[in-house]
Design an enzyme around this catalytic site. Structure first.
Site, short mmCIF file in Angstrom:
data_model
loop_
_atom_site.label_atom_id
_atom_site.label_comp_id
_atom_site.label_asym_id
_atom_site.label_seq_id
_atom_site.Cartn_x
_atom_site.Cartn_y
_atom_site.Cartn_z
N HIS A 1 74.45 58.46 33.00
CA HIS A 1 75.30 57.45 32.38
C HIS A 1 76.35 58.14 31.51
O HIS A 1 76.43 59.37 31.43
CB HIS A 1 74.49 56.42 31.61
CG HIS A 1 73.62 56.97 30.52
ND1 HIS A 1 74.12 57.62 29.41
CD2 HIS A 1 72.26 56.97 30.36
CE1 HIS A 1 73.14 57.98 28.62
NE2 HIS A 1 71.99 57.62 29.17
N HIS B 1 75.57 61.02 29.07
CA HIS B 1 75.47 62.37 29.64
C HIS B 1 76.85 62.99 29.75
O HIS B 1 77.05 64.18 29.46
CB HIS B 1 74.81 62.32 31.02
CG HIS B 1 73.40 61.82 31.02
ND1 HIS B 1 73.04 60.61 31.56
CD2 HIS B 1 72.27 62.35 30.50
CE1 HIS B 1 71.74 60.43 31.40
NE2 HIS B 1 71.25 61.47 30.75
N CYS C 1 55.62 57.03 23.75
CA CYS C 1 56.72 56.37 24.45
C CYS C 1 57.08 57.22 25.66
O CYS C 1 57.53 58.36 25.51
CB CYS C 1 57.94 56.21 23.55
SG CYS C 1 59.40 55.60 24.43
N CYS D 1 60.84 58.29 25.82
CA CYS D 1 61.20 59.46 25.00
C CYS D 1 60.37 60.69 25.35
O CYS D 1 60.71 61.80 24.92
CB CYS D 1 60.99 59.15 23.51
SG CYS D 1 62.07 57.88 22.84
N CYS E 1 59.41 51.43 20.09
CA CYS E 1 60.20 52.65 20.04
C CYS E 1 61.61 52.33 19.55
O CYS E 1 62.25 51.40 20.08
CB CYS E 1 60.25 53.29 21.43
SG CYS E 1 61.54 54.55 21.60
N HIS F 1 64.12 52.94 22.77
CA HIS F 1 63.96 52.20 24.03
C HIS F 1 63.48 50.76 23.84
O HIS F 1 63.43 50.00 24.81
CB HIS F 1 62.98 52.96 24.94
CG HIS F 1 63.50 54.30 25.39
ND1 HIS F 1 63.20 55.46 24.72
CD2 HIS F 1 64.32 54.63 26.40
CE1 HIS F 1 63.81 56.47 25.32
NE2 HIS F 1 64.50 56.00 26.34
N LYS G 1 72.75 51.37 21.94
CA LYS G 1 72.76 52.64 22.65
C LYS G 1 72.74 52.43 24.16
O LYS G 1 72.03 51.57 24.67
CB LYS G 1 71.54 53.47 22.24
CG LYS G 1 71.37 54.77 23.02
CD LYS G 1 69.99 55.35 22.83
CE LYS G 1 69.77 56.55 23.76
NZ LYS G 1 68.40 57.05 23.72
N LYS H 1 69.40 54.02 30.38
CA LYS H 1 68.97 53.57 31.71
C LYS H 1 67.86 52.54 31.59
O LYS H 1 67.85 51.54 32.30
CB LYS H 1 68.49 54.78 32.52
CG LYS H 1 69.59 55.75 32.90
CD LYS H 1 69.06 57.03 33.52
CE LYS H 1 68.50 57.99 32.49
NZ LYS H 1 68.24 59.33 33.03
#
Length: 519
Positions: free
Chosen positions: A19, A22, A130, A133, A147, A150, A304, A307
């Site tokens: 995404h 990156h 998690c 992570c 988390c 996420h 944030k 994915k």
């Protein structure tokens, strides 16, 4: 032999396509690496990226798709490699942790050294994990029981695992930080890490049962029932890629003897790179990184990109619609190198059209066209400097000095802002000197106007040369096209620009930055 430096991105999981987050880290790291190679204190640089393929996330993604983990990682890693190529990221190597013989041997030797040091032991463990992570969390670190990254409820895991004596390294880690031997940018992240260490370090679990890992991962030496925890395996990639276990030349030049050893990481993995990894290196007896550069997240609507959250923005789609120059420039000029920033396609298009198409592209087009029209395409010799020329020269020197200083502290946004001071000054200089009026007066027989026209064309040409070199770390493809349009070597350095360009021939430059429209 010239000074050397090492710089790396993190190695992302390949459970899905990359995404925009990156792309940000790739472009940041590439700009830093190119600056190290082309700045006034030029270095030989080893620039590393790769893929983290031994994670449980990859295994679970494969199970959901009904394919083998091997097939999934072999397929998905290609998306990351293609993104690197599309963004013109100049890596020295791309390491794959599930197939690299150097990586598997290096991770195994790392474990052996830490164990021989007495820093590994086994015990029963229970914790909140998690998978997104690949990290254990304490209840206090969760937000509403979830988390923080996420927004999922961690899994309660009970296992008999191997542990690393992280608690033994708190004082030495603080000494590295307080002495400045290990720098963390920005300072707020340094304070965060120091506070975490001072609060007391707990030993960390560094293995997983073969059963829970679905028999995927690097085996723990001497224990057929356990594989290495993915982060312990993954962190060692930075030296494994250099062949440290075979005392490779790259390891000696670009790690052991390097002037700078820099990791560019997201804020979510700061603890791994600024605490766990240096402690592992201390245990194994290897040199520590010298710098950890911590960027924030790209957000959309304040959330944030992820994915797992389903709000990922595909950088490949943006590249197809807007091009490499637009996306690289937007990420480096618009986003803080250290904080979060919200992405907007409208801002991308506006920033490109304003800065690149109108300001820089128009300057190049005007100067080359006037050189062709008024001097037959030959760069004239410059006459005596007047106040406008002195102001342009002073701004050129200031922009060079200040942009290099900003990049030395890893602030790409500040560096581009200072370079754009020169773009604005050059455009203002052209408007003030009005070479079209000077040309008309020269045609009517005014010798002073003819000399002044030569001076304007000469100094704006030299300014464009400098801008081409200064912009190469940020938008390398456009910078090289710009230098080529000036009949300059695309690999020219600032030192090369000392040569007088008078007599060089140019043609009218084609549009360097065609205007964009919001798709």
């Amino acid at each position: 032999m010239s000074a050397t430096a090492f710089i790396s991105t993190t190695i992302p999981y390949v459970n899905a396509r990359p995404h925009l987050g990156h792309a940000l880290e790739y472009v940041q790291s590439d700009a830093f690496a190119r600056q190290m190679m082309s700045g006034m204190s030029r270095k030989d640089v080893f620039f590393l990226s790769g893929s983290d393929e031994n994670s449980l996330k990859n295994v679970l993604a494969a199970e959901r798709e009904g394919v083998t983990t091997r097939d999934l990682v072999d397929r998905n890693v290609q998306y990351f490699e293609k993104l690197l190529a599309a963004l013109n990221i100049g890596t020295s190597d791309f390491i794959r942790t599930s197939v690299s013989a150097d990586h598997i041997a290096g991770a195994t030797e790392f474990w052996t050294r830490m164990n021989e040091r007495g820093d590994i032991y086994t015990k029963d463990y229970e914790g909140l994990y998690c998978v997104g992570c690949e990290q254990f969390y304490s209840p206090a670190e969760l937000v509403d029981g979830k988390c923080p990254d996420h927004l999922t409820v961690p899994e309660l895991v009970r296992e008999h695992n191997h542990f690393f004596r992280l608690s033994a390294y708190g004082d030495r880690l603080l000494e590295e930080l307080e002495s400045g031997r290990l720098k963390i940018y920005p300072e707020s992240r340094l304070n965060e890490v120091a506070s975490f260490i001072r609060s007391g370090l707990d030993d960390i679990s560094i293995s997983r049962s073969v059963q829970r890992a679905r028999d995927w991962g690097i085996p723990v030496p001497g224990d057929e029932n356990q594989v290495m925890y993915v982060w312990i395996d993954a962190l060692t990639n930075y030296v494994n890629a250099l062949g440290w276990t075979r005392d490779g030349e790259d390891y000696r030049r670009f790690w052991a003897d390097a002037e700078r050893r820099t990791h560019v990481v997201g804020k979510g993995v700061l603890r791994f790179h600024a605490v766990y990894w240096p402690a592992m290196l201390l245990s194994a007896g290897l040199p520590l990184p010298t710098e950890v550069v911590v960027h924030g997240y790209i957000t959309t609507g304040g959330q944030k990109l992820s994915k797992s959250l389903g709000n990922a923005i595909d950088p490949t789609d943006l590249l197809e619609r807007y091009g490499q120059d637009a996306l690289r420039y937007h990420l480096l000029a618009e986003f803080s190198p250290f904080g979060d920033g919200d992405f907007s396609e409208e801002r991308l298009v506006t920033r490109y059209n304003t800065d690149l198409a109108n300001a820089l592209g128009n300057l190049l087009s005007r100067i080359t066209a006037m050189t062709v029209r008024y001097r037959g395409g030959v760069v004239p010799a410059g006459g005596p400097l007047g106040t406008p020329e002195e102001e342009l020269r002073d701004q050129a020197l200031a922009s060079t000095r200040e942009s290099e200083a900003a990049m030395d502290r890893y602030d790409h946004r500040e560096a581009l802002a200072r370079i754009w001071d020169l773009v604005r000054r050059a455009n203002a200089y052209v408007d003030e000197r009005a070479p079209w009026h000077l040309a008309k007066a020269a045609e009517q027989g005014d010798p002073q106007a003819a000399q002044d026209l030569d001076t304007v064309l000469h100094h704006t040409y030299r300014t464009l040369q400098r801008l081409g070199v200064l912009l190469r770390p940020f938008i390398p493809q456009a910078a090289e096209r710009m230098l080529q349009a000036l009949n300059e070597d695309p690999a020219a350095t600032l030192a090369d620009l000392a040569a007088d360009p008078a007599g060089r021939t140019v043609e009218k430059a084609p549009p360097l930055f065609p205007k964009l429209e919001l798709a």
